[in-house]
Design a protein around this motif. Sequence first.
Motif, PDB file in Angstrom:
ATOM      1  N   UNK A   1      11.365  20.935  33.791  1.00 53.45           N
ATOM      2  CA  UNK A   1      12.098  22.122  34.245  1.00 53.45           C
ATOM      3  C   UNK A   1      13.331  22.376  33.383  1.00 53.45           C
ATOM      4  N   UNK A   2      14.071  21.316  33.083  1.00 51.51           N
ATOM      5  CA  UNK A   2      15.305  21.498  32.312  1.00 51.51           C
ATOM      6  C   UNK A   2      15.027  21.998  30.903  1.00 51.51           C
ATOM      7  N   UNK A   3      13.928  21.539  30.315  1.00 45.92           N
ATOM      8  CA  UNK A   3      13.600  21.929  28.941  1.00 45.92           C
ATOM      9  C   UNK A   3      12.634  23.100  28.873  1.00 45.92           C
TER      10      UNK A   3
ATOM     11  N   UNK B   1      21.004  16.029  20.437  1.00 51.84           N
ATOM     12  CA  UNK B   1      21.427  15.866  21.822  1.00 51.84           C
ATOM     13  C   UNK B   1      21.961  14.460  22.038  1.00 51.84           C
ATOM     14  N   UNK B   2      23.286  14.330  22.071  1.00 54.90           N
ATOM     15  CA  UNK B   2      23.946  13.045  22.276  1.00 54.90           C
ATOM     16  C   UNK B   2      24.301  12.922  23.753  1.00 54.90           C
ATOM     17  N   UNK B   3      23.710  11.914  24.419  1.00 57.23           N
ATOM     18  CA  UNK B   3      23.881  11.739  25.857  1.00 57.23           C
ATOM     19  C   UNK B   3      24.797  10.570  26.207  1.00 57.23           C
TER      20      UNK B   3
ATOM     21  N   UNK C   1      14.719  15.889  21.167  1.00 58.92           N
ATOM     22  CA  UNK C   1      15.099  14.497  20.978  1.00 58.92           C
ATOM     23  C   UNK C   1      16.531  14.292  21.450  1.00 58.92           C
ATOM     24  N   UNK C   2      16.739  13.302  22.288  1.00 61.43           N
ATOM     25  CA  UNK C   2      18.076  12.969  22.749  1.00 61.43           C
ATOM     26  C   UNK C   2      18.245  11.467  22.827  1.00 61.43           C
ATOM     27  N   UNK C   3      19.486  11.037  22.849  1.00 68.90           N
ATOM     28  CA  UNK C   3      19.747   9.596  22.853  1.00 68.90           C
ATOM     29  C   UNK C   3      21.049   9.294  23.569  1.00 68.90           C
ATOM     30  N   UNK C   4      21.102   8.104  24.207  1.00 69.05           N
ATOM     31  CA  UNK C   4      22.365   7.533  24.602  1.00 69.05           C
ATOM     32  C   UNK C   4      22.637   7.416  26.090  1.00 69.05           C
TER      33      UNK C   4
ATOM     34  N   UNK D   1      20.603  18.658  28.681  1.00 67.07           N
ATOM     35  CA  UNK D   1      19.276  18.903  28.136  1.00 67.07           C
ATOM     36  C   UNK D   1      18.936  20.384  28.193  1.00 67.07           C
ATOM     37  N   UNK D   2      19.196  21.028  29.315  1.00 68.87           N
ATOM     38  CA  UNK D   2      18.862  22.451  29.466  1.00 68.87           C
ATOM     39  C   UNK D   2      19.609  23.298  28.446  1.00 68.87           C
ATOM     40  N   UNK D   3      20.891  23.018  28.256  1.00 72.08           N
ATOM     41  CA  UNK D   3      21.672  23.809  27.305  1.00 72.08           C
ATOM     42  C   UNK D   3      21.200  23.577  25.874  1.00 72.08           C
ATOM     43  N   UNK D   4      20.866  22.316  25.542  1.00 74.84           N
ATOM     44  CA  UNK D   4      20.404  22.019  24.183  1.00 74.84           C
ATOM     45  C   UNK D   4      19.013  22.587  23.933  1.00 74.84           C
ATOM     46  N   UNK D   5      18.113  22.426  24.891  1.00 79.94           N
ATOM     47  CA  UNK D   5      16.729  22.872  24.701  1.00 79.94           C
ATOM     48  C   UNK D   5      16.634  24.379  24.540  1.00 79.94           C
TER      49      UNK D   5
END
Length: 513
Positions: free
Chosen positions: A119-121, A68-70, A97-100, A83-87
């Motif tokens: 909620x998103x995850x 997850x690149x933010x 795990x996400x960063x940026x 986050x919701x789409x990746x999780x």
Amino acid sequence: MRGARIFSPAAPDATALLMDDGVISWLGADADAPAADKTMDLDGALVTPAFVDAHVHVTDTGVTMQGLDLAATRSRADVLDRLARHAAGQAPDAVVLGHGWDESRWPDPTPPRPAELDRAAAGRRVYLSRADVHSCVVSTALLAAANPATPGHDPGGWLTRDAHHEVRAVALGSLGPTQRRDAQRHALKQAARAGVAAVHECGGPEISSEDDFTGLLALAGPDSAGTERLPEVYGYWGELGAAKKARDLGALGAAGDLFADGALGSRTAHLREPYTDEPDRCGHGYVTANQVAAHLVECTENELQGGFHAIGDAALATVVAGFALAAGKVGLDRLRARRHRVEHVEMVDKRLIGGLVEFGVIASVQPVFDWRWGGTDRMYATRLGVDRALAANPFGSMAGVGVTLAFGSDSPVTPVDPWSAVYAAVFHRNPTQRLSVRQAFAAHTRGGWRAVHRDAEGVLAPGAPATLAAWDWNGDLLRGLPVFSDDPDAPTHDKPRCRLTVLRGTPIHWTST
């Protein structure tokens, strides 16, 4: 190799190059080239020494590339949506795990709170590091892993200092050995695609783990399993008073991200004067001058490099004072001979630069920091005010008095993209601190090799290691190197594209034209 435009001060008109047993054995014109077992026609490609990235975090880089690149997010809502789409594709018990993320560019600089991340995850544990990796936001479950009494804890979920280190250890500990190895391999392959033949890994107990560090060194070592060749990795272990441990782990020194302070974006860099946007804060210093001195003495006596991460002027003053104390104990010549290093060196004045010169310190710096956050209207100006922002990252002042600069990315803070770093140094946000293309290129090649005591590398000349890169570049050259637009706001994508990366005679990346 023939049909090239070769950047070699030793042979400025060379168009052909012969490699033998990992070494350049001949340079000259195509018409004079000796016979070779194999010939590669480069069709006008630019050939230069390969780059060295003097500050990376390989596992983090690979995890970010694969996860997850933010970096491109522009609001809290954008972070939560991504986050919701990746999780949704992660296992229910996974740590996401996400960063940026960088709130300094958002209309509302409020990062997501734990309940929003929950909620998103869909209830998964979440760790999202800020762009500078000196703070994070976490979900409720990970927030519970941090002791409320730990410095940097915030019930709102934006954790800094030791609290950040606590939850980071939990989050990265969720990666299995196979995931770590895959992330490391992916990051190193991407570095090779960017024309990078060697990286300096900055590990440590607050950055990764001993297993992560030794596993990376084994993966990229000459005896690694399989036939795949990857860029070389030179490791630094950032732990105070741990020179012998660093040696046992295979590190070149107890240096790198051994924190004297934090970062400007997270307001944890240690400043002499308060932050402009939070006048009651000056950041935090993690070491004293006496601790710096003791560490440098131990490293010097064990013939290892020592060094520190230092960004703020107060932190840099502490580090330079520690160097002075160490010189009084081991002698100036012995101290200088080790080429101890300091990472980032952002808020440094003339007196402190004088200390770097006196003690022979390598300045491991990241030009894209200034390009991304410097100048009169970006994050540094918000945190520091315009005057201090324009005084930051004084590459021209340091180079002008003989400080050895070694350029890096601090990836995943900024990408492994060496031509962008060269561009950023050439078009520094403060015109008085700009370098020439030749100076900047040297800092990203020879500077990185000098930082690991390999002074003969980073040049194309007979007898030198055949470590080089071939580039597609249709633009002009000046003294053998690309001429970039003189408009500092020109798009940085107009830069050489790597066709081939060679490490000691062996290709580690190649692509068709």
